[in-house]
Design a protein around this motif. Structure first.
Motif, PDB file in Angstrom:
ATOM      1  N   ASN A  18      53.678  31.872  32.862  1.00 39.84           N
ATOM      2  CA  ASN A  18      54.161  30.909  33.848  1.00 39.84           C
ATOM      3  C   ASN A  18      55.145  29.898  33.272  1.00 39.84           C
ATOM      4  OD1 ASN A  18      52.673  31.987  35.955  1.00 39.84           O
ATOM      5  ND2 ASN A  18      50.856  30.783  35.445  1.00 39.84           N
ATOM      6  N   ARG A  19      55.285  29.871  31.954  1.00 37.65           N
ATOM      7  CA  ARG A  19      56.173  28.877  31.345  1.00 37.65           C
ATOM      8  C   ARG A  19      57.619  29.030  31.795  1.00 37.65           C
ATOM      9  NH1 ARG A  19      54.860  29.718  26.377  1.00 37.65           N
ATOM     10  NH2 ARG A  19      53.216  28.153  26.291  1.00 37.65           N
ATOM     11  N   PRO A  20      58.221  30.233  31.814  1.00 35.21           N
ATOM     12  CA  PRO A  20      59.592  30.354  32.330  1.00 35.21           C
ATOM     13  C   PRO A  20      59.729  29.906  33.778  1.00 35.21           C
ATOM     14  CG  PRO A  20      58.999  32.302  31.061  1.00 35.21           C
ATOM     15  CD  PRO A  20      57.745  31.510  31.240  1.00 35.21           C
ATOM     16  N   THR A  21      58.694  30.093  34.579  1.00 33.19           N
ATOM     17  CA  THR A  21      58.754  29.634  35.966  1.00 33.19           C
ATOM     18  C   THR A  21      58.857  28.114  36.026  1.00 33.19           C
ATOM     19  OG1 THR A  21      57.428  31.537  36.659  1.00 33.19           O
ATOM     20  CG2 THR A  21      57.586  29.692  38.201  1.00 33.19           C
ATOM     21  N   ARG A  22      58.111  27.432  35.193  1.00 32.80           N
ATOM     22  CA  ARG A  22      58.179  25.959  35.172  1.00 32.80           C
ATOM     23  C   ARG A  22      59.563  25.496  34.722  1.00 32.80           C
ATOM     24  NH1 ARG A  22      52.803  26.544  33.042  1.00 32.80           N
ATOM     25  NH2 ARG A  22      53.563  26.205  30.914  1.00 32.80           N
ATOM     26  N   TRP A  23      60.133  26.182  33.745  1.00 38.83           N
ATOM     27  CA  TRP A  23      61.486  25.811  33.307  1.00 38.83           C
ATOM     28  C   TRP A  23      62.504  26.064  34.406  1.00 38.83           C
ATOM     29  CZ3 TRP A  23      60.941  28.610  27.948  1.00 38.83           C
ATOM     30  CH2 TRP A  23      60.099  27.842  27.131  1.00 38.83           C
ATOM     31  N   ALA A  27      65.112  23.427  36.204  1.00 42.31           N
ATOM     32  CA  ALA A  27      66.548  23.627  36.418  1.00 42.31           C
ATOM     33  C   ALA A  27      66.910  23.425  37.884  1.00 42.31           C
ATOM     34  CB  ALA A  27      66.949  25.030  35.957  1.00 42.31           C
ATOM     35  N   LEU A  28      66.048  23.885  38.789  1.00 43.00           N
ATOM     36  CA  LEU A  28      66.278  23.670  40.220  1.00 43.00           C
ATOM     37  C   LEU A  28      66.286  22.180  40.553  1.00 43.00           C
ATOM     38  CD1 LEU A  28      66.494  24.662  43.162  1.00 43.00           C
ATOM     39  CD2 LEU A  28      63.992  24.848  43.177  1.00 43.00           C
ATOM     40  N   ALA A  29      65.364  21.436  39.965  1.00 44.02           N
ATOM     41  CA  ALA A  29      65.313  19.990  40.211  1.00 44.02           C
ATOM     42  C   ALA A  29      66.587  19.305  39.721  1.00 44.02           C
ATOM     43  CB  ALA A  29      64.082  19.385  39.536  1.00 44.02           C
ATOM     44  N   TRP A  34      71.626  16.604  40.953  1.00 47.14           N
ATOM     45  CA  TRP A  34      73.078  16.493  40.776  1.00 47.14           C
ATOM     46  C   TRP A  34      73.782  16.511  42.125  1.00 47.14           C
ATOM     47  CZ3 TRP A  34      76.380  15.394  36.890  1.00 47.14           C
ATOM     48  CH2 TRP A  34      77.743  15.610  37.130  1.00 47.14           C
ATOM     49  N   ASP A  35      73.377  17.423  43.003  1.00 44.25           N
ATOM     50  CA  ASP A  35      73.980  17.482  44.335  1.00 44.25           C
ATOM     51  C   ASP A  35      73.740  16.187  45.098  1.00 44.25           C
ATOM     52  OD1 ASP A  35      75.042  19.955  43.965  1.00 44.25           O
ATOM     53  OD2 ASP A  35      73.686  21.024  45.302  1.00 44.25           O
ATOM     54  N   TRP A 224      73.953  25.774  39.667  1.00 42.20           N
ATOM     55  CA  TRP A 224      73.385  26.711  40.632  1.00 42.20           C
ATOM     56  C   TRP A 224      73.490  28.152  40.155  1.00 42.20           C
ATOM     57  CZ3 TRP A 224      69.951  25.455  43.932  1.00 42.20           C
ATOM     58  CH2 TRP A 224      69.913  24.150  44.435  1.00 42.20           C
ATOM     59  N   THR A 225      74.462  28.454  39.325  1.00 39.93           N
ATOM     60  CA  THR A 225      74.510  29.781  38.716  1.00 39.93           C
ATOM     61  C   THR A 225      73.302  29.988  37.817  1.00 39.93           C
ATOM     62  OG1 THR A 225      76.935  29.768  38.763  1.00 39.93           O
ATOM     63  CG2 THR A 225      75.888  31.344  37.287  1.00 39.93           C
TER      64      THR A 225
END
Length: 260
Positions: A18-23, A27-29, A34-35, A224-225
Motif C-alpha cells: 500500500n505504500r506506493p498508493t499513499r505516495w 502526488a494527487l494532493a 497547485w491548481d 498531472w502527468t
C-alpha cells in the motif's frame, strides 16, 4: 549499482504493497493544491514576454533536454522489451537486481505502454492550448483552466497533460516489483525500487520543467502527468498482482482453553 545499499530486504506484505498508493495520493494532493493556488499563469508570465518565450528555441532545452531525452527514453523502452523477453537468468551479482519473473517483466512493459496511452488519450480530448499560444505571449488563445472541459480557449488545444514529461514518468512502474512485490515472491531490496522511483520522477520533473521554460506546458501539466502515470502503474500492478488481506479474527468463534 542497484544493490550497493545494505538495507534489509522486504517481502510482499499488505502494508508495503500500500505504500506506493499513499505516495500516489500525496502526488494527487500536491497537484490539486497547485491548481487551487492559481499559480500556473503567473509562472508563465514571469517566464515569457509579449513577444513569446526567450528560451523556446534554446539549443540546450530544445535539442538536448527535449529531443535528446525523448530519444533516450525511446531507447530505454526497447531495452525493457529485450529485458522482458530475455530467456536466461542473471547470474552476475551486479545484475541480480534485473532477475524478475518474466510475467512481472512483461507486466512492466505493458504498464509503461498503458501510461503513455492514457496521457495521449487525455491530450487528444483536451481543449487546453499551450502557454506559448496565449495572447499574453503573442498568440491568439485566452487562458482557460484545464478544469473547464467545455470551453475552448481559441487555440489549437491538445496540450494537457504533459507529453514530454510522460516519456519519463511512464517508467515509474519500474519501482513496483521492489516496493510492492507479489506475495508469492521472496524478499527483495526496497532500495532498488526507491532508486527507480526517484530517478524517473526526477527525470520527469526535468522534462516537464524544460517544457515550462520553453513555454510549452504549465507546471500543473507535469504534476498531472505524474498522477496519471502513477495511477495507471499502481492500479495496473495491483490488478496483475493482487495482495491478499490477512484474515481477521472472528470474535464469535469459540475460545478453546489451551489447557486441554
Amino acid at each position: 549499482m542497484f544493490d550497493t545499499f545494505h538495507t534489509a530486504p522486504t517481502g510482499g506484505s499488505p502494508t508495503q504493497a500500500n505504500r506506493p498508493t499513499r505516495w500516489l495520493l500525496a502526488a494527487l494532493a500536491v497537484a490539486l493544491l497547485w491548481d487551487a493556488s492559481g499559480a500556473d499563469l503567473p509562472v508563465m508570465q514571469w517566464l515569457g514576454t509579449a513577444q513569446g518565450f526567450p528560451l523556446r528555441n534554446h539549443w540546450l532545452l530544445e535539442r538536448v533536454l527535449h529531443e535528446g531525452l525523448r530519444q533516450a527514453f525511446t531507447g530505454l523502452f526497447w531495452l525493457m522489451v529485450v529485458w522482458a523477453l530475455w530467456p536466461t537468468r542473471w547470474e552476475r551479482p551486479a545484475l541480480r537486481w534485473l532477475q524478475l519473473p518474466r510475467r512481472e517483466r512483461l507486466g512492466l512493459v505493458l504498464l509503461v505502454l498503458l501510461s503513455l496511452l492514457a496521457v495521449n488519450l487525455i491530450k487528444v480530448q483536451s481543449q487546453t492550448s499551450c502557454p506559448w499560444e496565449l495572447q499574453d505571449f503573442g498568440g491568439r488563445a485566452a487562458y482557460v483552466s484545464h478544469w473547464n472541459l467545455w470551453h475552448a480557449d481559441g487555440g489549437a488545444g491538445r496540450c494537457f497533460p504533459g507529453g514530454h514529461a510522460s516519456s519519463a514518468l511512464a517508467f515509474v512502474a519500474l519501482c513496483l516489483p521492489w516496493l510492492s512485490p507479489p506475495e508469492n515472491q521472496g524478499p527483495r531490496r526496497r532500495t532498488v525500487g526507491l532508486r527507480w522511483l526517484v530517478a524517473m520522477v526526477f527525470l520527469g520533473l526535468v522534462a516537464g520543467g524544460v517544457q515550462t521554460l520553453r513555454g510549452a506546458h504549465y507546471p500543473s501539466h507535469t504534476l498531472w502527468t505524474l498522477v496519471v502515470c502513477g495511477s495507471v502503474s499502481v492500479m495496473g500492478w495491483r490488478l496483475l498482482h493482487p495482495v491478499r488481506r490477512a484474515p481477521r479474527p472472528n470474535p464469535q468463534a469459540p475460545c478453546l482453553d489451551k489447557r486441554f
